[in-house]
Design an enzyme around this catalytic site. Sequence first.
Site, PDB file in Angstrom:
ATOM      1  N   ASN A 396      -5.230  -3.219   2.509  1.00 10.69           N
ATOM      2  CA  ASN A 396      -3.896  -3.580   2.041  1.00 10.69           C
ATOM      3  C   ASN A 396      -3.345  -4.807   2.759  1.00 10.69           C
ATOM      4  OD1 ASN A 396      -1.197  -3.530   1.062  1.00 10.69           O
ATOM      5  ND2 ASN A 396      -1.343  -1.345   0.734  1.00 10.69           N
ATOM      6  N   ASP A 397      -2.732  -4.617   3.919  1.00 11.80           N
ATOM      7  CA  ASP A 397      -2.066  -5.728   4.602  1.00 11.80           C
ATOM      8  C   ASP A 397      -2.995  -6.900   4.883  1.00 11.80           C
ATOM      9  OD1 ASP A 397       0.311  -4.300   4.623  1.00 11.80           O
ATOM     10  OD2 ASP A 397      -0.104  -3.380   6.564  1.00 11.80           O
ATOM     11  N   VAL A 398      -4.270  -6.624   5.173  1.00 12.43           N
ATOM     12  CA  VAL A 398      -5.200  -7.692   5.551  1.00 12.43           C
ATOM     13  C   VAL A 398      -5.611  -8.551   4.359  1.00 12.43           C
ATOM     14  CG1 VAL A 398      -6.081  -6.406   7.525  1.00 12.43           C
ATOM     15  CG2 VAL A 398      -7.222  -6.183   5.303  1.00 12.43           C
ATOM     16  N   THR A 399      -5.158  -8.190   3.138  1.00 10.60           N
ATOM     17  CA  THR A 399      -5.462  -8.988   1.949  1.00 10.60           C
ATOM     18  C   THR A 399      -4.200  -9.529   1.290  1.00 10.60           C
ATOM     19  OG1 THR A 399      -5.369  -7.085   0.430  1.00 10.60           O
ATOM     20  CG2 THR A 399      -7.488  -7.537   1.491  1.00 10.60           C
ATOM     21  N   ALA A 436       2.559  -2.205   7.173  1.00 10.04           N
ATOM     22  CA  ALA A 436       3.670  -3.142   7.343  1.00 10.04           C
ATOM     23  C   ALA A 436       4.864  -2.768   6.483  1.00 10.04           C
ATOM     24  CB  ALA A 436       3.214  -4.556   7.009  1.00 10.04           C
TER      25      ALA A 436
END
Length: 471
Positions: A396-399, A436
């Site tokens: 999720n957040d890392v993309t 996040a």
Amino acid sequence: MDTVSNAVHYVFLGTAACFVLGLHLMNHPRTARRGNAISAGAMAVAIAATVWLVIHEDTITTTGWLVLVSGGLIGAALGLYAAREVKMTAMPQLVSLFNAVGGGAAALIAVNDLLQADHPAALGARVSLPGALDIVIGAVTFSGSLVAAGKLQGVVSGAPVVFPGARLLNVLLPASFVAGTVWLVLSPDSLGALYGLVAVALLFGVTMVLPIGGADMPVVIALLNAFTGSAVAMAGFVLNETALIIAGMLVSSSGGILTKLMADAMNRSIANIVVGGFGTGDSAPAAVAGGAPAQVRPVSADDVAIQLAYASKVIFVPGYGLAAAQAQHELGDLAKLLSDNGVDVSYAVHPVAGRMPGHMNVLLAEANVPYTQLKEMDDVNPEFPQADVALVIGANDVTNPIARKPGNAISGMPILDVDKAKSVVVIKRSMGHGYAGIDNELYTDPKTGMFFTDAKKGLSELKSAVGEFVG
């Protein structure tokens, strides 16, 4: 020193050298298992040598031996149980508990040494100063690691827990460490200084970690791991044992480097992380963007299978959702099917994919994924524009492309450039957010297809569907 004591001393130095070698071998997946085996073997030898020395000196009573043997057996049983039964998704919690045990044990060594000294008032600063530092660092690590494990396990809220006066308390408590340390160094026989230092350090461990959000727990665990090593090194100074100092500093330095690398991967300073307030945990509601609701494009297994079967280059992007679903074997099988049919396959692994560094690499290695297909963020990002399909599984957040924009929780965080691929497919159970607590703009990109399903089930369906097209 007599002959036995000298021999044990050299054995300890040899085991310390093995720890250094084992840590070096862990730099690469191909040699990591060998490094782990060497380190574990060295620890077993160190324990055996310690028992030999204790027997030779004949200073332990029958009751003491019963306690020692019972503790060893219980510890070995718990370690074996953890190694066999704890799931990979729970490894961060387990590591945090190990940190707590290590820090607590180191602190108890200093407490015991100060209490058992023949003439505690005569102890010099060479013993009392590292002893005080050992107590502070070890006790902070013990209580802080327990809170961190609780947050990851869901026992403690993953959201930042802040109470009135918390920040002031977190300033006053470290100041009291300094006062307590000076007091204990000047009066090593003062029980008030000793117990007061322990109590204040235990309290600070709790108040330090509670205000930190779940998103930062992997970084906190790495930091507490460095604390554990520092506490063990201080215990080595207290006992005047070189091997313990070397082993502790190895853990401390490697944990410190890992903490810095993880903080850089999130584009945040360690101080900013410790101050807390970032991350909401899994249970918080997703942030709602203003304006008209964004549109997503649902896709089916057949839709995705057609893209994969006729692609020249596919990049898989695994995340915590893959780990939670235990779908690494299904992903490995799908990748092998594509590779056998001429598709260029690789895996993009973000430094903080999952909940701890190396988590994803271990999962994929468990599924016999070739090491050559695992690529770190800096190496794989230039390849996304050439990828026909980027398949995101539970990341999720890392993309999230919003990281490239200012003014949000992950602004500036280095991400995987998934949105630059020609086509993107995201396997996810829902539109839920990451730690996040913000929406992922990748999901509403026109070239992104959302395959709403459990990762394990979805990857199995894709393998069957791709098999029909390439069979």
